[in-house]
Write a protein that holds these residues in place. Structure first.
Motif, mmCIF file in Angstrom:
data_model
loop_
_atom_site.group_PDB
_atom_site.id
_atom_site.type_symbol
_atom_site.label_atom_id
_atom_site.label_comp_id
_atom_site.label_asym_id
_atom_site.label_seq_id
_atom_site.Cartn_x
_atom_site.Cartn_y
_atom_site.Cartn_z
ATOM 1 N N ASP A 42 0.838 -1.213 0.000
ATOM 2 C CA ASP A 42 0.000 0.000 0.000
ATOM 3 C C ASP A 42 0.868 1.255 0.000
ATOM 4 O OD1 ASP A 42 -2.101 -1.726 0.148
ATOM 5 O OD2 ASP A 42 -2.365 -1.523 2.315
ATOM 6 N N VAL A 43 1.916 1.239 0.831
ATOM 7 C CA VAL A 43 2.803 2.407 0.883
ATOM 8 C C VAL A 43 3.522 2.564 -0.464
ATOM 9 C CG1 VAL A 43 4.821 3.407 2.045
ATOM 10 C CG2 VAL A 43 3.113 2.163 3.370
ATOM 11 N N ALA A 44 3.965 1.449 -1.029
ATOM 12 C CA ALA A 44 4.681 1.513 -2.313
ATOM 13 C C ALA A 44 3.766 2.055 -3.412
ATOM 14 C CB ALA A 44 5.203 0.127 -2.682
ATOM 15 N N ALA A 48 4.453 5.279 -5.595
ATOM 16 C CA ALA A 48 4.599 5.150 -7.054
ATOM 17 C C ALA A 48 3.684 6.152 -7.751
ATOM 18 C CB ALA A 48 4.267 3.726 -7.486
ATOM 19 N N ARG A 49 2.497 6.345 -7.208
ATOM 20 C CA ARG A 49 1.567 7.320 -7.802
ATOM 21 C C ARG A 49 2.126 8.728 -7.708
ATOM 22 N NH1 ARG A 49 -3.942 4.596 -5.563
ATOM 23 N NH2 ARG A 49 -4.151 3.076 -7.240
ATOM 24 N N GLN A 50 2.959 8.949 -6.678
ATOM 25 C CA GLN A 50 3.603 10.267 -6.538
ATOM 26 C C GLN A 50 4.936 10.302 -7.274
ATOM 27 O OE1 GLN A 50 3.811 10.565 -2.291
ATOM 28 N NE2 GLN A 50 1.595 10.501 -2.083
ATOM 29 N N LYS A 51 5.165 9.277 -8.113
ATOM 30 C CA LYS A 51 6.368 9.185 -8.964
ATOM 31 C C LYS A 51 7.661 9.113 -8.150
ATOM 32 C CE LYS A 51 4.438 8.926 -12.945
ATOM 33 N NZ LYS A 51 3.763 7.676 -12.628
ATOM 34 N N ALA A 52 7.684 8.273 -7.148
ATOM 35 C CA ALA A 52 8.923 8.028 -6.379
ATOM 36 C C ALA A 52 9.992 7.513 -7.332
ATOM 37 C CB ALA A 52 8.638 6.976 -5.313
ATOM 38 N N HIS A 148 3.267 1.875 -13.338
ATOM 39 C CA HIS A 148 4.261 1.418 -12.365
ATOM 40 C C HIS A 148 4.046 -0.072 -12.124
ATOM 41 C CE1 HIS A 148 0.944 2.322 -9.371
ATOM 42 N NE2 HIS A 148 1.299 1.112 -9.009
ATOM 43 N N ALA A 149 5.083 -0.712 -11.576
ATOM 44 C CA ALA A 149 4.964 -2.106 -11.138
ATOM 45 C C ALA A 149 5.613 -2.193 -9.759
ATOM 46 C CB ALA A 149 5.669 -3.049 -12.113
ATOM 47 N N ILE A 150 5.044 -3.027 -8.922
ATOM 48 C CA ILE A 150 5.600 -3.198 -7.572
ATOM 49 C C ILE A 150 5.873 -4.676 -7.353
ATOM 50 C CG2 ILE A 150 5.142 -2.954 -5.100
ATOM 51 C CD1 ILE A 150 3.252 -0.594 -5.933
#
Ligand code: BTN
Length: 267
Positions: A42-44, A48-52, A148-150
């Motif tokens: 969830d944190v990732a 990722a949505r905030q473009k980390a 993104h992919a996690i």
């Protein structure tokens, strides 16, 4: 006078110690450590949505709402490794992420703990036939592009599986296998370093071949449930997109796409 940072017990994860020792180019350049959280996935996803930055790692000391495939709960008490890696891969490499993660986990367990591992299709790492690690890939697609992919990785390390009757029958931990604890920072360091090499390596064919060779599933008679569908047959091979090829009793071939698939040995 110089001071060196030393982890005093094998059971303590330290993002600063990891960062000091990691020589990766991409994965693990940023590590966010949380002593306790619901799920690193969830944190990732939020980051990722905030473009980390690509390769950012979310690492947890323990998870209270860890999740596995098909919405199953994932037990991650203190002493386990729970992490998620944020990536922005080329769509052509998306199917290889689970292979890369499984290889990196298997090799780091072999190097750090000296234990032999095997892989069970589609996403498990086993020791002596028992599950020691699960891998979860979640991706966000927009058209043909990967937003993104996690990669989520959970490894049972320094706890006893006997404390958890719900998994004790089919799972194991590194400490249970070895009779001693394994240094968590070393294990995570090796894992991130190997994942970094594999992710940057252009030779996906070699990754696919090593993954296929390590799969203990191949050659076995298996029952695979996928939603309401049940497939039975001999696991003949896997395709480059990660699907399992089953030879049915009548000689026909079934292709089971990696996804919500449950696999049981019936031999
Ligand atoms: C499975 O075998 O079903 C996959 C298990 C994946 C567990 C990991 S632990 C780190 C990350 N955070 C989660 O909530 N799940 C994955």
């Amino acid at each position: 006078m110089r001071y060196y940072l030393v982890a005093v017990t094998t059971n303590i994860l330290s993002a600063s110690l990891l960062a000091c020792n990691l020589k990766t180019r991409l994965i693990g350049r940023n590590i966010s450590y949380y002593p306790r959280l619901a799920s690193t996935m969830d944190v990732a996803r939020e980051k990722a949505r905030q473009k980390a930055a690509e390769g950012t790692v979310i690492l947890a000391g323990e998870q209270t709402g860890g999740r596995g495939r098909i919405k199953r709960p994932w037990i991650s008490p203190p002493g386990s490794v729970s992490l998620s890696v944020i990536l922005y891969p080329d769509p052509a490499r998306l199917n290889y992420l689970v292979m890369m993660a499984a290889l990196a986990v298997a090799r780091s367990i072999e190097q750090v703990a000296g234990l032999e591992t095997s892989l069970k299709w589609p996403n498990d790492v086993l020791i002596r036939g028992k599950k020691v690690c699960g891998i979860l890939i979640e991706s966000d697609l927009s058209g043909n592009a990967v937003s993104h992919a996690i990669i989520g990785i959970g490894i049972n390390v320094n706890f006893s599986v006997a404390r958890f009757p719900e998994i004790a029958g089919f799972a194991t931990t590194l400490a249970d296998e070895l009779g001693r604890e394994v240094p968590l920072n070393d294990l995570v360091g090796h894992l991130l370093a190997d994942l970094d090499r594999l992710y940057r390596w252009p030779e996906t064919e070699a990754i696919y071949r090593e993954w296929r060779e390590r799969l203990e599933t191949l050659g076995k008679w298996v029952t695979v449930t996928s939603g309401r569908a049940v497939f039975q047959g001999t696991a003949e091979s896997v395709t480059r997109d990660g699907s399992l090829l089953l030879r049915r009793e009548d000689g026909t071939l079934a292709q089971v796409i990696a996804g919500d698939v449950n696999l049981r040995d019936s031999s």
